[in-house]
Scaffold this motif. Sequence first.
Motif, PDB file in Angstrom:
ATOM      1  N   LYS A   1      88.789  55.557 131.703  1.00 25.72           N
ATOM      2  CA  LYS A   1      87.857  55.791 132.804  1.00 25.72           C
ATOM      3  C   LYS A   1      88.122  54.772 133.901  1.00 25.72           C
ATOM      4  O   LYS A   1      88.829  53.784 133.684  1.00 25.72           O
ATOM      5  CB  LYS A   1      86.407  55.739 132.299  1.00 25.72           C
ATOM      6  CG  LYS A   1      86.071  54.453 131.553  1.00 25.72           C
ATOM      7  CD  LYS A   1      84.628  54.455 131.105  1.00 25.72           C
ATOM      8  CE  LYS A   1      84.209  53.059 130.648  1.00 25.72           C
ATOM      9  NZ  LYS A   1      85.148  52.336 129.788  1.00 25.72           N
TER      10      LYS A   1
ATOM     11  N   ASP B   1      89.224  50.875 133.784  1.00 23.14           N
ATOM     12  CA  ASP B   1      89.914  50.487 132.552  1.00 23.14           C
ATOM     13  C   ASP B   1      91.243  49.813 132.880  1.00 23.14           C
ATOM     14  O   ASP B   1      91.936  50.188 133.823  1.00 23.14           O
ATOM     15  CB  ASP B   1      90.157  51.721 131.666  1.00 23.14           C
ATOM     16  CG  ASP B   1      88.918  52.078 130.843  1.00 23.14           C
ATOM     17  OD1 ASP B   1      87.947  51.304 130.908  1.00 23.14           O
ATOM     18  OD2 ASP B   1      88.940  53.122 130.168  1.00 23.14           O
TER      19      ASP B   1
ATOM     20  N   GLY C   1      96.852  59.168 124.370  1.00 26.13           N
ATOM     21  CA  GLY C   1      95.644  59.925 124.050  1.00 26.13           C
ATOM     22  C   GLY C   1      94.366  59.123 124.262  1.00 26.13           C
ATOM     23  O   GLY C   1      93.261  59.651 124.158  1.00 26.13           O
ATOM     24  N   MET C   2      94.531  57.842 124.553  1.00 25.29           N
ATOM     25  CA  MET C   2      93.387  56.969 124.793  1.00 25.29           C
ATOM     26  C   MET C   2      92.537  57.529 125.932  1.00 25.29           C
ATOM     27  O   MET C   2      93.081  57.986 126.927  1.00 25.29           O
ATOM     28  CB  MET C   2      93.955  55.615 125.226  1.00 25.29           C
ATOM     29  CG  MET C   2      93.071  54.448 125.072  1.00 25.29           C
ATOM     30  SD  MET C   2      94.012  53.013 125.696  1.00 25.29           S
ATOM     31  CE  MET C   2      93.786  51.880 124.381  1.00 25.29           C
ATOM     32  N   GLU C   3      91.226  57.481 125.755  1.00 31.12           N
ATOM     33  CA  GLU C   3      90.374  57.925 126.857  1.00 31.12           C
ATOM     34  C   GLU C   3      90.339  56.847 127.921  1.00 31.12           C
ATOM     35  O   GLU C   3      90.177  55.676 127.605  1.00 31.12           O
ATOM     36  CB  GLU C   3      88.958  58.173 126.330  1.00 31.12           C
ATOM     37  CG  GLU C   3      88.517  59.612 126.537  1.00 31.12           C
ATOM     38  CD  GLU C   3      87.146  59.832 125.964  1.00 31.12           C
ATOM     39  OE1 GLU C   3      86.183  59.347 126.592  1.00 31.12           O
ATOM     40  OE2 GLU C   3      87.057  60.484 124.897  1.00 31.12           O
TER      41      GLU C   3
ATOM     42  N   SER D   1      95.428  62.180 130.880  1.00 30.28           N
ATOM     43  CA  SER D   1      94.032  61.823 130.562  1.00 30.28           C
ATOM     44  C   SER D   1      93.075  62.360 131.626  1.00 30.28           C
ATOM     45  O   SER D   1      91.867  62.393 131.423  1.00 30.28           O
ATOM     46  CB  SER D   1      93.894  60.310 130.412  1.00 30.28           C
ATOM     47  OG  SER D   1      93.923  59.691 131.683  1.00 30.28           O
ATOM     48  N   GLN D   2      93.624  62.754 132.783  1.00 33.07           N
ATOM     49  CA  GLN D   2      92.770  63.323 133.840  1.00 33.07           C
ATOM     50  C   GLN D   2      93.150  64.771 134.151  1.00 33.07           C
ATOM     51  O   GLN D   2      92.734  65.324 135.170  1.00 33.07           O
ATOM     52  CB  GLN D   2      92.910  62.491 135.130  1.00 33.07           C
ATOM     53  CG  GLN D   2      92.512  61.036 134.946  1.00 33.07           C
ATOM     54  CD  GLN D   2      92.598  60.229 136.234  1.00 33.07           C
ATOM     55  OE1 GLN D   2      92.939  60.756 137.292  1.00 33.07           O
ATOM     56  NE2 GLN D   2      92.286  58.960 136.158  1.00 33.07           N
ATOM     57  N   ASN D   3      93.997  65.347 133.283  1.00 35.90           N
ATOM     58  CA  ASN D   3      94.482  66.720 133.492  1.00 35.90           C
ATOM     59  C   ASN D   3      95.127  66.913 134.864  1.00 35.90           C
ATOM     60  O   ASN D   3      94.897  67.924 135.535  1.00 35.90           O
ATOM     61  CB  ASN D   3      93.354  67.735 133.294  1.00 35.90           C
ATOM     62  CG  ASN D   3      92.888  67.746 131.860  1.00 35.90           C
ATOM     63  OD1 ASN D   3      93.711  67.753 130.931  1.00 35.90           O
ATOM     64  ND2 ASN D   3      91.585  67.687 131.653  1.00 35.90           N
TER      65      ASN D   3
END
Length: 461
Positions: free
Chosen positions: A72, A75, A68-70, A320-322
């Motif tokens: 970008k 990272d 669930g970590m965002e 995280s990026q769908n």
Amino acid sequence: MEAKEWKEKLLMEKKNGYDRMPAGEREAMNSYCQGYKAFLDAGKTERECVREGIRLAEEKGFRAYERGMELKSGDKVYLNNRGKMLLLAVIGQKSLAEGAQIAAAHIDSPRLDLKPSPLYEDSELAYLKTHYYGGIRKYQWVTIPLEIHGVVALKDGKTVNVVIGEGSEPKLVINDLLPHLGAEQSKKTLAEGIAGEQLNIMAGSEPMEGEEKDRVKLAVMKVLYEKYGFTEEDFISAELEAVPAAKATDIGLDASLIGAYGHDDRVCGYAALRALLDLEEVPGKTAVCVLADKEEIGSVGVSGMLTHAFDTFMEDLCDSQNVPVRACLEKSFCLSADVTAAYDPNFGDVYEKRNSSFVNYGIGLCKYTGSRGKGGASDASAELVAYVRRIFDENGVIWQMAELGKVDAGGGGTVAAYMANRNIDTLDAGVPVLAMHAPFEVVAKLDCYMTYKGMTAVYMN
Ligand code: MN
Ligand code: MN
């Protein structure tokens, strides 16, 4: 055209890597190999490799991944799968829908595992019984100093880390028969000369004071209890691995080679890890490094390459990026980084020289592995091999084509098929090794360094 020009145009150049490597790369090669030797000394088991890998990754700003970590672009995360498998990623500039660039290697190596009830006394000598792990030639594991590395899990939930025989500590050994009495043993084949049940490690000889039975065994158990706080019953929930005591060291009067335990496959594992940690720019696609366990016994189990832990990690990154993970995998590329057999002139008759890999000729690309007619190989496509030789050539990676020995001489497999089965385009590549699976294997520094450069090329392309 002149004959010389025709030759250059039409015939493949086969040249020693030292004749192709720019002189300025020497220093980088040597400093890379220093780091590799330190990694080998710090990681003699899969658990130790994971621990050292995390230490190095955190130094470079990687953070433990949590679901669930965002995430970008840019990272850097890692996932520790049960202390035995390490997954790392640098999130790329492009969407995961465009695929990931993956390097997968394994960090388990052949060794002798202690049995669940290992300690016994015979004729006033204490021994530890072992069950070998992976494809070893048993006769090679006698009369060499050994250490024991691993963990003992206690009933109260604590796990004790065990390292026996490091530094100035006493080592352990498995004895062989003296030649004077070896006449019958010498008639046996190499495979039968030392039997699996003879791989018993000598663990002590001094009896404890008193009248009890098995006083030597008791004295050994007392040392273990005083040092590590575990009892004989605790061996039942332990993973203790007897590994060669030798440290990684330069080999050859020119110091061009490295001798060590566990090159297979830490030599590719370290290259895959180091290259990811050293990325200077954010890669276009997401770069993923997999350091798997259990390759030597079939890539099975929760920490082997067949585990869903890998799929789950990729799915989490995609979530995280769908992006549906299946859309990512079908566009991904994987370099299955595992060692190959280097041509050994001392045993030339099992190699096919035109298609063998050679020491100092760079990272070996294997279109297929397998045995008896490519059995078990994923057999990468021609297009994929072309892609890899293009990116290697564009990035100054010295490489060679490699096949593991003569047709029907034997064979082997890697994690490639398991990655390819996931709908990931996969090619095998790795460092040529001399005396693979021996307690002390040899690789060339040039090949180690070129494998590192090859990994960088994979991540950045
Ligand atoms: Mn391997
Ligand atoms: Mn192996």
